[in-house]
Design an enzyme around this catalytic site. Structure first.
Site, PDB file in Angstrom:
ATOM      1  CE  LYS A  45      -3.711  -2.379   2.584  1.00 58.49           C
ATOM      2  NZ  LYS A  45      -4.532  -2.340   3.820  1.00 58.49           N
ATOM      3  CE1 TYR A  93      -9.051  -3.315   0.979  1.00 53.24           C
ATOM      4  CE2 TYR A  93      -8.441  -1.167   0.141  1.00 53.24           C
ATOM      5  CZ  TYR A  93      -8.113  -2.324   0.817  1.00 53.24           C
ATOM      6  OH  TYR A  93      -6.840  -2.477   1.334  1.00 53.24           O
ATOM      7  CG  ASN A 102      -3.130  -2.656   7.181  1.00 49.72           C
ATOM      8  OD1 ASN A 102      -3.025  -2.155   6.063  1.00 49.72           O
ATOM      9  ND2 ASN A 102      -4.176  -3.369   7.543  1.00 49.72           N
ATOM     10  CG  HIS A 141      -4.842  -6.369  -0.252  1.00 48.66           C
ATOM     11  ND1 HIS A 141      -6.006  -6.612   0.430  1.00 48.66           N
ATOM     12  CD2 HIS A 141      -4.909  -7.118  -1.386  1.00 48.66           C
ATOM     13  CE1 HIS A 141      -6.757  -7.464  -0.288  1.00 48.66           C
ATOM     14  NE2 HIS A 141      -6.109  -7.779  -1.393  1.00 48.66           N
ATOM     15  CD  GLU A 170      -8.344  -9.129  -3.621  1.00 48.68           C
ATOM     16  OE1 GLU A 170      -9.164  -8.838  -2.738  1.00 48.68           O
ATOM     17  OE2 GLU A 170      -7.204  -9.582  -3.362  1.00 48.68           O
TER      18      GLU A 170
HETATM   19  P1  RTP Z   1      -6.459  -6.266   3.358  1.00 49.37           P
HETATM   20  O1  RTP Z   1      -7.761  -6.546   2.654  1.00 49.37           O
HETATM   21  O2  RTP Z   1      -5.957  -4.859   3.140  1.00 49.37           O
HETATM   22  O3  RTP Z   1      -5.423  -7.316   3.142  1.00 49.37           O
HETATM   23  O4  RTP Z   1      -6.769  -6.313   4.891  1.00 49.37           O
HETATM   24  P2  RTP Z   1      -7.546  -7.414   5.689  1.00 49.37           P
HETATM   25  O5  RTP Z   1      -8.157  -8.428   4.785  1.00 49.37           O
HETATM   26  O6  RTP Z   1      -6.601  -7.875   6.742  1.00 49.37           O
HETATM   27  O7  RTP Z   1      -8.680  -6.544   6.338  1.00 49.37           O
HETATM   28  P3  RTP Z   1     -10.129  -6.105   5.809  1.00 49.37           P
HETATM   29  O8  RTP Z   1     -11.092  -6.375   6.874  1.00 49.37           O
HETATM   30  O9  RTP Z   1     -10.380  -6.647   4.439  1.00 49.37           O
HETATM   31  O10 RTP Z   1      -9.942  -4.537   5.725  1.00 49.37           O
HETATM   32  C1  RTP Z   1      -9.301  -3.975   4.630  1.00 49.37           C
HETATM   33  C2  RTP Z   1      -8.464  -2.813   5.081  1.00 49.37           C
HETATM   34  O11 RTP Z   1      -9.299  -1.799   5.603  1.00 49.37           O
HETATM   35  C3  RTP Z   1      -8.608  -1.099   6.611  1.00 49.37           C
HETATM   36  N1  RTP Z   1      -9.411  -1.111   7.814  1.00 49.37           N
HETATM   37  N2  RTP Z   1      -9.597  -0.050   8.542  1.00 49.37           N
HETATM   38  N3  RTP Z   1     -10.485   1.765  10.494  1.00 49.37           N
HETATM   39  C4  RTP Z   1     -10.799   0.496  10.616  1.00 49.37           C
HETATM   40  O12 RTP Z   1     -11.412   0.054  11.535  1.00 49.37           O
HETATM   41  C5  RTP Z   1     -10.362  -0.411   9.571  1.00 49.37           C
HETATM   42  N4  RTP Z   1     -10.660  -1.697   9.462  1.00 49.37           N
HETATM   43  C6  RTP Z   1     -10.044  -2.147   8.344  1.00 49.37           C
HETATM   44  C7  RTP Z   1      -7.291  -1.778   6.829  1.00 49.37           C
HETATM   45  O13 RTP Z   1      -6.293  -1.065   6.113  1.00 49.37           O
HETATM   46  C8  RTP Z   1      -7.508  -3.129   6.212  1.00 49.37           C
HETATM   47  O14 RTP Z   1      -6.285  -3.670   5.750  1.00 49.37           O
END
Ligand code: RTP
Length: 155
Positions: free
Chosen positions: A16, A56, A119, A122, A133
């Protein structure tokens, strides 16, 4: 020599904008490479907001969706496809929990990040999203099919 009939999978991994700006590209790539996974596509792109929204789309009802899409489209992203046995699930292990406060030390987010909004990486969370994706970020001809010399030692 033939590599054993491994269940080869592909996953989409993106560094990212925060990871790129912080100079973590080589650090992150090296973790996937040293594990034994194979890089089959890579490019640097600044995704449009629309592209980020498509990426997303599963999160569009979440309160952070808009900010998240602004963030992803705010600068260069390193988009990659990595291949290997179990790479989807194990890639997620290398990455660590979504919230860097909860990711284990030894994981990318555990070692390199502090806040959920920054973080750094992704990774696709399953076979279906990996396929979607990869299709969203790459044209089929951007993926390279090759056998590396290391494969006969890895598999
Ligand atoms: P990613 O898709 O980026 O690999 O992350 P992930 O599966 O671990 O998490 P996901 O639930 O899909 O969330 C995607 C990205 O959204 C951001 N996020 N922000 N502010 C918040 O509470 C929050 N929750 C999620 C994070 O950057 C996360 O990687």
């Amino acid at each position: 020599q033939e590599a054993h009939a491994a269940q080869m999978e592909q996953t989409f991994i993106a560094i990212k904008p925060d990871g790129v700006q912080r100079g973590l590209i080589s650090e992150i790539i090296s973790r996937f490479e040293r594990k034994g996974f194979k890089l089959v596509a890579i490019k640097v792109v600044v995704p449009s907001k629309e592209h980020a929204q498509k990426h997303y789309h599963d999160l569009k009802e979440r309160p952070f969706f808009n900010g998240l899409c602004d963030f992803l489209s705010s600068g260069p992203v390193v988009a990659m496809v990595w291949e290997g046995e179990g790479v989807i699930k194990y890639g997620r292990k290398l990455i660590g929990a979504t919230d860097p406060q909860k990711s284990e030390p030894g994981t990318i987010r555990g070692d390199l990040a502090v806040a959920i909004g920054g973080n750094v990486i992704h990774g696709s969370d399953g076979p279906e999203t990996a396929k979607d994706e990869i299709n969203l970020w790459f044209k089929p001809e951007e993926l390279v099919s090759y056998t590396s010399n290391a494969e006969k030692w890895i598999y």
